[in-house]
Scaffold this active site. Sequence first.
Site, PDB file in Angstrom:
ATOM      1  N   ASP A 109       0.822  -1.207   0.000  1.00 11.12           N
ATOM      2  CA  ASP A 109       0.000   0.000   0.000  1.00 11.12           C
ATOM      3  C   ASP A 109       0.858   1.259   0.000  1.00 11.12           C
ATOM      4  OD1 ASP A 109      -2.170  -1.672   0.232  1.00 11.12           O
ATOM      5  OD2 ASP A 109      -2.897  -0.822   2.114  1.00 11.12           O
ATOM      6  N   HIS A 132      -5.886   2.342  -4.205  1.00 15.98           N
ATOM      7  CA  HIS A 132      -5.919   2.631  -2.774  1.00 15.98           C
ATOM      8  C   HIS A 132      -6.690   3.918  -2.478  1.00 15.98           C
ATOM      9  CE1 HIS A 132      -4.704   1.893   1.266  1.00 15.98           C
ATOM     10  NE2 HIS A 132      -3.725   2.770   1.333  1.00 15.98           N
ATOM     11  N   HIS A 138      -4.821   9.764   0.706  1.00 11.70           N
ATOM     12  CA  HIS A 138      -4.794   8.877   1.876  1.00 11.70           C
ATOM     13  C   HIS A 138      -5.506   9.570   3.044  1.00 11.70           C
ATOM     14  CE1 HIS A 138      -3.211   5.994   4.829  1.00 11.70           C
ATOM     15  NE2 HIS A 138      -2.865   5.241   3.791  1.00 11.70           N
ATOM     16  N   HIS A 170       3.867  -2.262   3.122  1.00 16.97           N
ATOM     17  CA  HIS A 170       3.896  -0.905   2.582  1.00 16.97           C
ATOM     18  C   HIS A 170       5.214  -0.661   1.854  1.00 16.97           C
ATOM     19  CE1 HIS A 170       0.912  -0.815   5.808  1.00 16.97           C
ATOM     20  NE2 HIS A 170       0.331   0.163   5.139  1.00 16.97           N
TER      21      HIS A 170
END
Length: 256
Positions: free
Chosen positions: A56, A107, A111, A202
């Site tokens: 991610d 994603h 964020h 990640h």
Amino acid sequence: MVSAPATAAGALAGGALAVAAWHIGPAATWLPGLRTAYFPGLDGRGSPGRVALTFDDGPDPLSTPHFLRALEALSVRATFFVLGSRLERAPELGRRMAAAGHEVAVHGWEHDRPWLPRPGRDAAELARAAATVQRITGQRPLWYRPPYGILTGGRWAAARRTGLRPVLWSAWGRDWTASATPDNVVAEAASRLGPGGTLLLHDSDAYAAPGAWRVTLAALPRLVAYCRGLGLEVGRLADHGHPGGGVPYGFPGPAG
């Protein structure tokens, strides 16, 4: 006798509660036990002879190239859940991922945390992110994993409208924390990862402790070796043999 203003106020309150429940209710799927028991697709459960490796928060020009080289050395293809805004700033990394046989998934655009219902914005941003992935990589993305793993009613509806299948994870390495080390990342992942699981890591520290990606990179060969030692093939979600998550609790999309 109930007055008209009181009746109207009650209706408004009831409507607000219904919207809040629609917005917040699906976020309960963040709980691993709930996902495992009731939503195995959302939990990332697939073929028992495989493990899906996912990353991610990228692409990140400082760190993602290191992961691409490491995966090439390990002969592993993975699924990268990218942020549309970051991919737009580093399109060459998206093209490198696709050219190396990795899968590029969504994603989100940014964020962020979904504190308030915003179904229109959710739909627009997710569609924009998916279109950016397809334009840059030439791949139509299949999967959606929201930031922080928080799926709201609006995000479920946006994924369905965009043709993306939500999927979270079966195990993670807690590799974003300041206290993470290669040893405890491997131990944390191994404590929950097994046949048919999906592992969350990640490839960027943009939303993590500074330098956290170096810990993940050091742990990666050991995690792949651990999975192979169990007789499990490590690869992409697209090869994992599961349909992704469905909408929980019968939650419909927003009206209209």
